[in-house]
Design an enzyme around this catalytic site. Structure first.
Site, mmCIF file in Angstrom:
data_model
loop_
_atom_site.group_PDB
_atom_site.id
_atom_site.type_symbol
_atom_site.label_atom_id
_atom_site.label_comp_id
_atom_site.label_asym_id
_atom_site.label_seq_id
_atom_site.Cartn_x
_atom_site.Cartn_y
_atom_site.Cartn_z
ATOM 1 C CE LYS A 1 38.920 35.638 42.621
ATOM 2 N NZ LYS A 1 39.223 37.034 42.299
ATOM 3 C CG ASP B 1 38.174 42.988 43.770
ATOM 4 O OD1 ASP B 1 38.126 41.763 43.538
ATOM 5 O OD2 ASP B 1 39.173 43.697 43.510
ATOM 6 C CD GLU C 1 37.752 39.318 39.298
ATOM 7 O OE1 GLU C 1 37.651 38.832 40.428
ATOM 8 O OE2 GLU C 1 38.778 39.175 38.611
ATOM 9 C CG ASP D 1 42.364 42.341 36.807
ATOM 10 O OD1 ASP D 1 43.431 42.268 37.444
ATOM 11 O OD2 ASP D 1 41.244 42.296 37.358
#
Ligand code: ATP
Ligand code: MG
Length: 492
Positions: A66, A5, A171, A200
């Site tokens: 990211k 992850d 994800e 999430d």
């Protein structure tokens, strides 16, 4: 064989062992490795160690990168990110994004892809020490909203780090797999599936999706996301609130001093976390803040919710959109599962309960599910001993268009792969062309995927050529133009 992850704040690595899945500790005996790469006068520092020295080496400590991965420098999204970062971001000669740092006394620049590869190299090496063996294969997760170029960039970075990527897994698919794999109570294939909503909310973004489970398989039905709505946005609104308060109280402007502002954000994040379990008034104290002045303030949950109202509205809209897109009624949803650090915020949990009309479940490990799902998928794809198969049916998170003339607007493009269609997927699309060349771009709404030119196919004046393109989206969510075939079609 590991699952990774790659989070905006922290990374997790998991591995399947003896039929079970375990999250792997790092060199600090922690499960979370900070997504930070730092450069010093002597060496390169990764993960937790890099995060620990951030305050004394601000401009050479690269974090929160990211969201920059795989974008082109002039994309509006990149320009929007720049003012959030305390280090120097510059255009890369490839047209992408790079960071500029001082490393071993010299000014150096590295593409974001390269920085990502450095972090992944660190993760790989640390995990190899813990697992006492070489790591070759991995499955690594990307947020659902990552575009084709972003997925390619992460794939390239993982390869640079010396790993073979068995799959780039979304994800949503990873978390859903972690949820469904070990359950023994899933309905049979001929019964109605179990519909589960997942939310999430991490450091940089929010993803909401609906997944249908039956025995041995899962199918993502729909998904909505807010790529710039995560915990760091709550921190920055609370940070601004304290900047205003401290200006009035102490006549200082922390936002004009990057180090002071980062210290403030660090303290704000701590208070934010405490507020999730404590609704009373909480103090925020920083010693020797600016000009050696000690500062103090306080805040309570209710006040913080007022300050963050715009973000909470964004969460509500995303949740509602996902429910609407799913075409399901709340009564058709069996449970709502939360993952990601920011779903611990009580106001977010309340919104989820309100919209889906049920209390939130925390069946999953909130922080580690993405990595655990990736590890399971890695073991399934490798057909590891003792690992039963489980079918993961993911979707396309962007529609894909072929655009041959932007100036013609709707007459100048054709959608070739639909939003939320299944992946992997392939199709043939036909174009009728005059001339012997077809130049086009492949685009998803936010990014350009590629520039293509098919030249010198046979053509005679007055003819129309039927050009068939075989296009597809692979299991990594990456576009492919597999073949182009020209059929000569003389109208006479
Ligand atoms: P992303 O998914 O955006 O790439 P990530 O996976 O690194 O990022 P997570 O680890 O899921 O993100 O979540 C980190 C965020 O969760 C941080 O903003 C952190 O402040 C927030 N967070 C963690 N615990 C709590 C808590 N108890 N209350 C509120 N927020 C929290
Ligand atoms: Mg995350």
């Amino acid at each position: 064989m590991i699952g990774i992850d790659f989070g905006n704040q922290s990374c997790f690595v998991a591995v399947v062992k003896d039929g079970g899945v375990e999250t792997v500790d790092n060199d600090y005996s922690l499960r979370a490795t900070s997504s930070v790469v730092a450069f010093s006068a002597r060496n390169r520092i990764l993960g937790v160690a890099a995060a620990n020295q951030r305050m004394s080496n601000l401009t050479n400590t690269i974090s929160s990168f990211k969201p920059l991965l795989g974008w082109r420098w002039d994309d509006f999204f990149v320009q929007d990110e720049l003012n959030k970062l305390p280090y120097k971001v510059i255009p890369h000669h490839s047209g992408g994004v790079a960071v500029e740092v001082n490393y071993c006394g010299k000014d150096k620049s590295y593409s974001v892809e390269h920085v990502t590869a450095m972090l992944l190299t660190g993760l790989k090496e640390t995990t190899e020490v813990v697992l006492k063996g070489e790591i070759k294969n991995c499955v690594i997760a990307v947020p659902s909203y990552f575009t084709d170029p972003q997925r390619r960039a992460l794939q390239a970075a993982t390869k640079i780090a010396g790993m073979n990527v068995l799959q780039i897994l979304s994800e949503p698919a990873a978390v859903s797999l972690a949820y469904g794999y070990y359950r023994e109570d899933l309905p049979d294939e001929d019964e109605a599936p179990r519909n589960v909503v997942f939310v999430d909310c991490g450091h940089s973004s929010l993803q909401v999706w609906v997944c249908a489970f039956s025995e041995g398989n899962l199918k993502i039905l729909t998904s909505c996301s807010a790529p710039s709505l995560g915990g760091r946005d709550f921190d920055s609104l609370l940070g601004l609130h304290f900047c205003t308060e401290f200006q009035k109280k102490y006549n200082i402007r922390p936002e004009s001093n990057p180090r002071a502002y980062l210290r403030l954000l660090t303290e704000v994040e701590k208070v934010k976390k405490s507020m999730s379990s404590n609704s009373s008034v909480l103090p925020l104290n920083i010693e020797s803040f600016l000009d050696d002045m000690d500062v103090s303030g306080n805040i309570c949950r209710a006040e913080s919710e007022t300050i963050s109202q715009s973000l909470l509205n964004g969460v509500e809209t995303t949740l509602k959109n996902c429910l609407k897109d799913s075409k399901l009624q709340p009564k058709h949803i069996d449970s709502v599962e939360i993952v990601g650090g920011s779903t611990r915020i009580p106001a977010i949990k309340e919104l989820i309960s309100k919209i889906f009309k049920k209390s939130v479940s925390t069946t999953l490990n909130q922080d580690e599910s993405v990595a655990r799902g990736c590890a399971l998928q890695c073991a399934i794809l490798s057909k590891s001993r003792g690992i039963k198969s489980f079918k993961v049916q993911d979707i396309q998170y962007h529609s894909i268009r072929i655009v041959w003339d932007e100036s013609l607007q709707e007459d100048g493009w054709k959608e070739v792969l639909p939003l939320h269609g299944p992946i992997p997927y392939s199709d043939s699309v036909t174009f009728h062309k005059q001339g012997n060349t077809f130049k086009f771009k492949v685009k998803c709404p936010l990014a350009e995927i590629g520039d293509y030119s098919i030249d010198n196919f046979s053509y005679e004046l007055g003819d129309t050529t039927e050009l068939r393109l075989d296009v597809g989206m692979n299991a990594d969510g990456i576009f492919n133009l597999n073949e182009a075939t020209a059929f000569h079609n003389n109208p006479k």
